[in-house]
Design an enzyme around this catalytic site. Structure first.
Site, PDB file in Angstrom:
ATOM      1  N   ASP A  52       0.811  -1.219   0.000  1.00 32.34           N
ATOM      2  CA  ASP A  52       0.000   0.000   0.000  1.00 32.34           C
ATOM      3  C   ASP A  52       0.844   1.268   0.000  1.00 32.34           C
ATOM      4  O   ASP A  52       0.651   2.154  -0.836  1.00 32.34           O
ATOM      5  CB  ASP A  52      -0.936   0.004   1.212  1.00 32.34           C
ATOM      6  CG  ASP A  52      -2.109  -0.949   1.050  1.00 32.34           C
ATOM      7  OD1 ASP A  52      -2.024  -1.846   0.187  1.00 32.34           O
ATOM      8  OD2 ASP A  52      -3.099  -0.804   1.781  1.00 32.34           O
ATOM      9  N   ARG A  76      -0.405   6.193  17.334  1.00 28.51           N
ATOM     10  CA  ARG A  76      -0.624   7.148  16.244  1.00 28.51           C
ATOM     11  C   ARG A  76      -0.240   8.588  16.572  1.00 28.51           C
ATOM     12  O   ARG A  76       0.339   9.263  15.737  1.00 28.51           O
ATOM     13  CB  ARG A  76      -2.077   7.078  15.765  1.00 28.51           C
ATOM     14  CG  ARG A  76      -2.494   5.748  15.144  1.00 28.51           C
ATOM     15  CD  ARG A  76      -1.384   5.091  14.370  1.00 28.51           C
ATOM     16  NE  ARG A  76      -1.807   3.905  13.626  1.00 28.51           N
ATOM     17  CZ  ARG A  76      -1.069   2.837  13.468  1.00 28.51           C
ATOM     18  NH1 ARG A  76       0.128   2.765  14.047  1.00 28.51           N
ATOM     19  NH2 ARG A  76      -1.494   1.821  12.746  1.00 28.51           N
ATOM     20  N   ASP A  86      -7.596   5.384  12.212  1.00 30.32           N
ATOM     21  CA  ASP A  86      -6.260   5.969  12.108  1.00 30.32           C
ATOM     22  C   ASP A  86      -6.250   7.299  11.369  1.00 30.32           C
ATOM     23  O   ASP A  86      -5.476   8.202  11.698  1.00 30.32           O
ATOM     24  CB  ASP A  86      -5.297   4.990  11.435  1.00 30.32           C
ATOM     25  CG  ASP A  86      -4.792   3.926  12.392  1.00 30.32           C
ATOM     26  OD1 ASP A  86      -4.937   4.111  13.612  1.00 30.32           O
ATOM     27  OD2 ASP A  86      -4.242   2.912  11.921  1.00 30.32           O
ATOM     28  N   SER A 109      -5.504  -8.341   8.496  1.00 27.71           N
ATOM     29  CA  SER A 109      -4.565  -7.224   8.560  1.00 27.71           C
ATOM     30  C   SER A 109      -3.905  -7.204   9.933  1.00 27.71           C
ATOM     31  O   SER A 109      -4.554  -7.468  10.946  1.00 27.71           O
ATOM     32  CB  SER A 109      -5.308  -5.908   8.312  1.00 27.71           C
ATOM     33  OG  SER A 109      -4.459  -4.802   8.504  1.00 27.71           O
TER      34      SER A 109
END
Length: 415
Positions: free
Chosen positions: A15, A95, A124, A180
């Protein structure tokens, strides 16, 4: 004229490799790739060569593990924050640190924007962008997954793989994993794919190769329990089994010990900030031990009313972290109260790890508020507690109930 610069959160996977090349072409800009080392281990190998061959104008790989443990994980653990009673916030708390460092790099490089590969359905995107809004409101945000041009060009993984082949981007073009994953020092998470069915049993022993990166399944844990002692100063763990350790070293040691005994495994359906429900499976061995031990010491050292006030704020604090408001004034205000509440949370806790469980096996502190002479069922030699005083105490607390009953009738107990 020099090209404009954009800082991209980069992992080197399919990605972000596609994103790097696509952003460079679409925005005619130099892309500065950034990868934060927050405990991914061998996932960082070969990133420098890969980023440059993909077209990055520069690459930062920063080891943020010490800062992550000391300034993010530990303050959150002091607050006792667990989202919706189960999630230890492993991805959520990482994050704001990543976004903070991206802002610093953007300012250093003179970039006008930061970019991320978070999808338009997840949390996110919110966390990255709220942090940027709080720290650098002048920076623009580029979120390709919310750009129709990007989604039209890449409706699926096959198109991404074909794009990489055409551009000679060095990525491993393999079939998509059945889920994932996201890993850092605090946890590893598994979402999507086969986990989108909430009836799917991720704890089935036949999935040992899927969901046991940081910990074994409880059935595979040792048959003999293990005792672990944790030392705390002002709410922070400073040692394990009598050895003084840094926050980073504590996390590593407890991840190892907890993982061995299969503790900290969570399978839950949670409520995302964007409105949908999501199923996640998590391994948080070290964090689970710290949360449990910390609470045991608080039970011994923290004033009742202070504890109850702090506990009343835990759901809000956890929600703020989960939703991306780490740098919001309300989180900072709650943190100030938490810090004050921890000034006497010093001492040691002994826990027993066994087959996925964490069990209390002792706690002690020089600031202990537990007085065995007062709590004893035997005669109190200090005479600090007069049982006769309870009569007036109960009578006064029952006064409003008696008056209400006299005026409005006795409480209806039902049948």
């Amino acid at each position: 004229m020099a090209k404009k610069k954009i800082v991209l959160a980069y992992s080197g996977g399919l990605d972000t490799s596609v994103l790097l090349s696509w952003i460079k072409e679409t925005y005619d800009a130099d892309v500065i790739a950034f990868c934060a080392n927050i405990g991914q281990d061998d996932e960082l190998k070969g990133l420098d060569k890969k980023a440059k061959s993909t077209g990055a104008a520069g690459l930062y790989i920063d080891d943020l593990q010490d800062e992550f443990a000391k300034d993010f994980i530990y303050p959150m653990l002091q607050a006792g924050a667990i989202y919706e009673g189960e999630y230890f916030l492993g991805t959520s708390i990482a994050r704001p640190l990543i976004a903070k460092r991206m802002v610093e790099i953007a300012r250093k490089e003179g970039a006008y924007a930061i970019a991320h590969g978070a999808t338009g359905k997840g949390n996110d995107q919110v966390r990255f962008e709220l942090t940027t809004a709080a720290l650098a409101p002048e920076l623009e945000i580029i979120a390709p997954w919310r750009d129709e041009r990007f989604r039209t060009q890449f409706p699926g993984r096959a198109e991404m793989i074909a794009y990489c082949e055409e551009k000679k981007i060095p990525v491993q073009a393999s079939a998509k994993k059945p889920f994932s994953m996201d890993r850092n020092l605090l946890h590893i998470s598994y979402e999507a794919g086969i986990l989108e069915d909430p009836w799917f049993d991720a704890g089935d022993l036949k999935y040992r190769d899927y969901f046991n990166v940081l910990s074994v399944f409880p059935e595979d844990a040792p048959d003999k329990p293990q005792m672990v002692t944790l030392d705390f100063e002002k709410g922070n763990c400073v040692g394990v089994n009598g050895k003084a350790l840094s926050p980073l070293a504590v996390m590593r040691q407890l991840n190892k010990l907890g993982g061995k005994h299969g503790v900290g495994r969570v399978d839950m359906v949670e409520n995302r900030f964007v409105g949908m429900k999501s199923r996640g499976v998590y391994e948080t061995p070290g964090g689970a031990i710290l949360q449990f031990a910390h609470r045991q010491l608080e039970s011994l050292t923290m004033d009742r009313e202070v504890m109850h006030i702090r506990d009343g704020l835990i759901p809000k604090y956890a929600e703020l972290v989960y939703n991306g408001f780490w740098y919001a004034p309300e989180r900072l205000a709650i943190q100030a109260l938490v810090t004050e509440s921890q000034k006497n949370v010093t001492g040691s806790v002994r826990v027993k790890l066994y087959k996925g469980g964490i069990h209390a096996a002792g706690r002690k502190s020089p600031h202990s508020l537990y007085n065995p002479h007062i709590a004893t069922m035997e005669a109190d030699p200090t005479k600090a507690y007069n049982q006769d005083d309870a009569t007036g105490f109960i009578r006064l607390n029952g006064l409003r109930l008696r008056v209400n009953s006299q005026v409005n009738g006795a409480a209806n107990l039902g049948e």
